[in-house]
Design a protein around this motif. Structure first.
Motif, PDB file in Angstrom:
ATOM      1  N   GLN A 153      13.988 -11.160  32.575  1.00 42.17           N
ATOM      2  CA  GLN A 153      12.583 -10.787  32.418  1.00 42.17           C
ATOM      3  C   GLN A 153      12.057 -10.115  33.677  1.00 42.17           C
ATOM      4  N   GLU A 154      12.558 -10.583  34.817  1.00 34.51           N
ATOM      5  CA  GLU A 154      12.135 -10.003  36.100  1.00 34.51           C
ATOM      6  C   GLU A 154      12.939  -8.758  36.437  1.00 34.51           C
ATOM      7  N   GLU A 155      14.211  -8.738  36.029  1.00 30.71           N
ATOM      8  CA  GLU A 155      15.098  -7.613  36.383  1.00 30.71           C
ATOM      9  C   GLU A 155      15.961  -7.279  35.161  1.00 30.71           C
ATOM     10  N   PRO A 156      15.456  -6.455  34.242  1.00 32.59           N
ATOM     11  CA  PRO A 156      16.117  -6.220  32.951  1.00 32.59           C
ATOM     12  C   PRO A 156      17.535  -5.667  33.040  1.00 32.59           C
ATOM     13  N   ASP A 157      17.881  -4.957  34.103  1.00 25.38           N
ATOM     14  CA  ASP A 157      19.210  -4.347  34.204  1.00 25.38           C
ATOM     15  C   ASP A 157      20.132  -5.111  35.151  1.00 25.38           C
ATOM     16  N   LEU A 158      19.882  -6.390  35.349  1.00 29.96           N
ATOM     17  CA  LEU A 158      20.746  -7.213  36.202  1.00 29.96           C
ATOM     18  C   LEU A 158      22.063  -7.462  35.464  1.00 29.96           C
ATOM     19  N   VAL A 159      23.084  -6.711  35.850  1.00 34.11           N
ATOM     20  CA  VAL A 159      24.343  -6.664  35.090  1.00 34.11           C
ATOM     21  C   VAL A 159      24.979  -8.046  34.961  1.00 34.11           C
ATOM     22  N   SER A 160      25.027  -8.793  36.061  1.00 29.89           N
ATOM     23  CA  SER A 160      25.677 -10.101  36.018  1.00 29.89           C
ATOM     24  C   SER A 160      24.986 -11.036  35.021  1.00 29.89           C
ATOM     25  N   ALA A 161      23.675 -10.960  34.919  1.00 32.08           N
ATOM     26  CA  ALA A 161      22.938 -11.809  33.981  1.00 32.08           C
ATOM     27  C   ALA A 161      23.202 -11.381  32.538  1.00 32.08           C
ATOM     28  N   ILE A 162      23.251 -10.052  32.308  1.00 26.58           N
ATOM     29  CA  ILE A 162      23.561  -9.552  30.955  1.00 26.58           C
ATOM     30  C   ILE A 162      24.954 -10.017  30.540  1.00 26.58           C
ATOM     31  N   TYR A 163      25.898  -9.858  31.505  1.00 29.50           N
ATOM     32  CA  TYR A 163      27.285 -10.235  31.228  1.00 29.50           C
ATOM     33  C   TYR A 163      27.390 -11.742  30.962  1.00 29.50           C
ATOM     34  N   GLY A 164      26.760 -12.527  31.814  1.00 28.56           N
ATOM     35  CA  GLY A 164      26.811 -13.981  31.666  1.00 28.56           C
ATOM     36  C   GLY A 164      26.181 -14.452  30.373  1.00 28.56           C
ATOM     37  N   ARG A 165      25.088 -13.829  29.978  1.00 31.74           N
ATOM     38  CA  ARG A 165      24.445 -14.221  28.733  1.00 31.74           C
ATOM     39  C   ARG A 165      25.355 -13.893  27.542  1.00 31.74           C
ATOM     40  N   GLY A 166      26.060 -12.760  27.627  1.00 31.98           N
ATOM     41  CA  GLY A 166      27.024 -12.412  26.578  1.00 31.98           C
ATOM     42  C   GLY A 166      28.132 -13.453  26.462  1.00 31.98           C
ATOM     43  N   ILE A 167      28.644 -13.901  27.639  1.00 33.18           N
ATOM     44  CA  ILE A 167      29.679 -14.939  27.643  1.00 33.18           C
ATOM     45  C   ILE A 167      29.142 -16.223  27.014  1.00 33.18           C
ATOM     46  N   ALA A 168      27.940 -16.609  27.382  1.00 36.24           N
ATOM     47  CA  ALA A 168      27.357 -17.849  26.868  1.00 36.24           C
ATOM     48  C   ALA A 168      27.183 -17.796  25.358  1.00 36.24           C
ATOM     49  N   TYR A 169      26.718 -16.655  24.826  1.00 39.80           N
ATOM     50  CA  TYR A 169      26.609 -16.531  23.372  1.00 39.80           C
ATOM     51  C   TYR A 169      27.977 -16.673  22.706  1.00 39.80           C
ATOM     52  N   GLY A 170      28.975 -16.045  23.301  1.00 40.45           N
ATOM     53  CA  GLY A 170      30.319 -16.141  22.736  1.00 40.45           C
ATOM     54  C   GLY A 170      30.846 -17.563  22.741  1.00 40.45           C
ATOM     55  N   LYS A 171      30.619 -18.280  23.845  1.00 40.98           N
ATOM     56  CA  LYS A 171      31.132 -19.640  23.966  1.00 40.98           C
ATOM     57  C   LYS A 171      30.368 -20.632  23.086  1.00 40.98           C
ATOM     58  N   LYS A 172      29.159 -20.272  22.669  1.00 41.10           N
ATOM     59  CA  LYS A 172      28.411 -21.145  21.753  1.00 41.10           C
ATOM     60  C   LYS A 172      29.138 -21.301  20.421  1.00 41.10           C
TER      61      LYS A 172
END
Length: 844
Positions: A153-172
């Motif tokens: 929300q503070e930094e929309p293009d923060l690559v590591s956060a985008i990547y990590g969120r993708g991993i978390a969705y996958g692991k769910k």
């Protein structure tokens, strides 16, 4: 086999394979490094459905983690898991309230070392990112997603956060398509922002592959390899090629992986599996052994080795390998299942049952073990336990959209057949006929392995309490002459064993067909002496079908799983459409090793027919075709030649012809050879016989004429026993069976049934087969590929080593009188055969 007509294949050919692939690989799933916790060899299709494969993460605690941790491009998941049992304790409401200190400590260390993907130059940002990655490692995926979302929300293009969120969705969990879609969306955003990072493509492939989007996953892995090749990436891509049944390409990837890192037992195992599926069993065995050199306690390698030896027909070596796997883990379900199936098909039903029962203790809903348990009980005459197990399989309905297992499709046929057998346990075998009694549509569907959808079907009566199960009969309880009969039968049955990969020795089949041989001998001798026989409720002179029916009844009861049925007794509608006996010799990259000996012979025949075809339809291009054919050394080499004519571009068929003895110059349809190929070079190479009413009548007329001659000469032989008469009778027997083989009139078992008739009829004429079938030879294919009956007779006699029959055979008791019912037949097949090894059997 004589040349027939060659014709275009007419588009795509839909076939049902002779043998279902023996291995199902679970998909490999990891984030920055592939987790190594996937099975190597599995015949259990349900395992692929049941296993929930996580998407993401280096294996931090698994058995392979230590060995492969050096391959991880990032080690952000290499930390201790939370002490909290999520969902198991109300005290675990929040890791931040319960383990704040631990989380912060781990995150700080992770941030300082920048041991997570796409770390930034900002220390505070890195610490926040690290906390979210620690949450992923602790299994708190929703908390991690919320943490990443706050940062984005503070930094929309923060690559590591985008990547990590993708991993978390996958692991769910990818069972929820919403998670899968969100994971793919996030990873695709990372690709657009950072297109030169191989781990992102690899991670996206991990999400795509369990969703069945294999081609997209392969594309991502190929991109990752182009960016930064590694042993892990090649191994991962090789696994997906394997799942796609592209075994040659998979082999190349596993080989490249091993060149980059030799110490990979799992990659060596998979390399062996690519050999296994292409029919290259000896090469597969060497790879499995190499994997065991690298990892001595590798259960999957022992299991795979056992299955490869089983396919080679080496029972002792297979048993040893399965046993070593079970010594490492006595509760290994797949090994118990595979070993049990091997023991069943070896004829060791008691031992097989022990494995299936243990399998079901560990995995109560295992359909394969439950089906095989029921089958084993029924084969031994224990119908109550058998039908109980069959009913459990029937109750395991597939879920909506889920494909039914082979066991589920077969079990109702087996249950109905089991009920029929139980009802007839004590009825004299001469008084009923299975082919007449069983409903036509039931037989048709069963033989074709179709789903049990039969209109107006009336079920067989349930088990009748007054009919008791078959009891075990000790060998010593039989009279000495019957003991001798059993031991002689075991010896005769062993003479029918094929020494060819894919044919496991089956002592139960050996005994059954040995007894069939002796019963045929006795029945033919009575016929030649003008005695009548009792068959199907009637007393009459024996006909040729009665002779084969003796062998059919023994083959049926030896293995009730297989429908051994006369095709001309099927419903008229089925015969009018044609009933195909189909064998795949090559399908894609899978070679049927059973028939490898005949590939060259069939190839020469096809090349001759191609020249004839182009001579008639493409005379101008004949020289070019001839030159191209000179370079053809294997079936696959024929694909380019198809392109020489537009009619054969998609493939072609070649029909063989069988010359008549009754009507000189007349020919019957033999079998059909089909070759088709696709754009990438995969080939379908198959043979089939089509049993139609017209074709059957033509062959029956030929066999009737030969049997009439055989009976007449047999009667003369009984009186004279001159050498010339003996030779004439021998040739008539072999000629009759030559047409039987080319007709293929049974749904299963034609080969061993016909060979037992050969041996029995020859013994009736005073000659005994003393030579074994040569290695690599199949009697039915020898008949089908011979140019005529005379050629087949010459080939068969070359190995039979016929000699005068021993006088001791005359003193053996009557097989039909000793075993007059199904109960007595099952009893003798159940009897322990080890006693025969202690006896000296003299048959000279």
């Amino acid at each position: 086999m004589r040349p027939g007509k060659m014709a275009p294949a007419g588009g795509a050919v839909a076939v049902r394979g002779l043998w279902v692939p023996l291995v199902v690989l679970a998909l490999v799933c990891a984030a920055l490094a592939v987790t190594e916790q996937f099975p190597a060899l599995s015949l259990l299709k349900q395992e692929l459905r049941q296993r929930q494969v996580p998407a993401g993460g280096c294996a931090s605690a698994g058995e392979w983690a230590e060995q492969y941790s050096s391959e991880c491009d990032s080690s952000f998941l290499h930390f201790h898991e939370s002490d909290c049992d999520i969902g198991g304790s109300s005290s675990c409401e929040s890791v931040l309230s319960f383990n704040t200190e631990k989380i912060v400590s781990q995150a700080k260390l992770l941030a300082e070392q920048k041991r997570f993907p796409f770390a930034t130059d900002n220390e505070n940002t890195n610490e926040e990112l690290a906390i979210a990655y620690v949450l992923i490692g602790s299994g708190l995926y929703d908390e991690a997603i919320r943490h990443f979302s706050t940062m984005l929300q503070e930094e929309p293009d923060l690559v590591s956060a985008i990547y990590g969120r993708g991993i978390a969705y996958g692991k769910k969990g990818l069972h929820d398509m919403k998670n899968a879609e969100l994971a793919l969306f996030e990873l695709s955003r990372v690709v657009s922002l950072e297109p030169d990072h191989p781990e992102v493509f690899e991670q996206r492939a991990e999400i795509l592959s369990p969703l069945g989007r294999i081609s997209e996953a392969l594309s991502d892995l190929t991109k990752a390899i182009q960016l930064q090749p590694s042993a892990r990436l090649y191994r991962h891509r090789g696994t997906l090629y394997f799942i796609s049944e592209d075994y040659a390409t998979a082999h190349e990837d596993f080989q490249r992986s091993l060149e980059l890192n030799k110490n990979q037992p799992i990659a060596m195992l998979y390399k062996g599996l690519t050999f296994f599926h292409r029919g290259l069993l000896k090469e597969a065995i060497e790879s499995f052994k190499e994997a065991l050199k690298q990892k001595a306690d590798f259960i999957d390698a022992y299991k795979s080795l056992g299955q490869a030896y089983r396919e080679l027909g080496n029972f002792d070596a297979a048993t040893e390998s399965f046993q070593k796997a079970l010594l490492l883990n006595q509760n290994h379900v797949q090994t118990l299942q595979l070993k049990g199936m091997m023991l069943y098909h070896h004829g060791s039903l008691d031992e097989a049952l022990k494995n299936f029962k243990r399998c079901l203790q560990l995995e109560p809903y295992n359909e394969v073990c439950q089906y095989m348990k029921g089958l084993s009980h029924v084969a031994m005459g224990q119908f109550y336990e058998g039908i109980k197990a069959q009913t459990k399989v029937m109750l395991n309905d597939p879920l909506p959209g889920q494909k039914a297992s082979p066991e589920y499709l077969k079990v109702k046929y087996l249950r109905e057949y089991s009920r029929y057998l139980h009802a007839h346990l004590d009825t004299p075998l001469t008084e009923y006929n299975i082919d007449v009694d069983l409903p036509g549509n039931f037989k048709d569907h069963w033989a074709k392995n179709l789903p049990f959808l039969i209109e107006n079907y009336e079920e067989q009566p349930g088990l009748q309490p007054h009919i008791k199960d078959v009891l075990f009969q000790n060998f010593e309880s039989y009279k000495p002459d019957v003991q001798e009969l059993i031991c002689v039968a075991d010896h005769l049955g062993s003479m029918m064993q094929y020494e060819t990969p894919g044919f496991l020795p089956n002592k139960r089949i050996h005994r059954a067909m040995g007894l069939a041989t002796l019963e045929v001998m006795q029945a033919v001798q009575r016929t030649w002496a003008n005695s009548k026989v009792r068959m199907n409720g009637k007393t009459r002179l024996m006909q040729w079908r009665d002779m084969f029916d003796i062998a059919v009844k023994w083959r049926r009861i030896a293995d009730p799983d297989q429908p051994v049925l006369w095709l001309d007794q099927m419903p008229a509608r089925s015969l009018s459409r044609g009933f195909n006996n189909h064998i795949n010799l090559i399908r894609g990259q899978v070679i049927n090793m059973r028939y490898l000996e005949y590939f060259e012979k069939i190839l020469h025949f096809i090349k001759d027919r191609i020249l004839v075809y182009h001579g008639a339809n493409n005379p101008k291009g004949l020289l070019e075709v001839r030159e191209a054919l000179e370079k053809v050394h294997k079936v696959e080499d024929l694909l380019p030649i198809m392109k020489f004519n537009s009619k054969t571009r998609d493939g072609f068929t070649v029909n063989t012809k069988v010359p008549s003895l009754k009507d000189q110059g007349k020919e019957y349809d033999g079998f059909t050879i089909t070759i088709t190929g696709d754009k990438v070079g995969n080939i379908l190479f198959s043979v089939e016989t089509q049993t139609t009413e017209e074709r059957t009548q033509l062959y029956h007329a030929e066999i009737d004429a030969l049997y009439k001659d055989l009976t007449a000469k047999g009667k003369i032989l009984i009186l004279s026993a001159e050498l010339g008469e003996v030779d004439a009778v021998c040739n008539l027997i072999l000629s009759l069976v030559y047409y039987f083989y080319n007709l293929m009139p049974l749904s299963r078992g034609s080969s061993v049934i016909a060979y037992s008739v050969i041996m029995g009829a020859l013994m009736a004429s005073g000659k005994e087969v003393s030579g074994k079938i040569p290695k690599g030879k199949l009697v039915d294919f020898e008949a089908m590929t011979a140019p005529g009956s005379e050629a087949f007779s010459k080939i068969a006699k070359s190995w039979m080593n016929l000699k005068s029959i021993s006088p001791s055979y005359k003193s053996l008791p009557s097989v039909s009188e000793t075993f007059p019912t199904l109960r007595t037949m099952i009893e003798v097949l159940n009897t322990d055969s080890s006693h025969c090894l202690k006896k000296t059997i003299v048959v000279v």
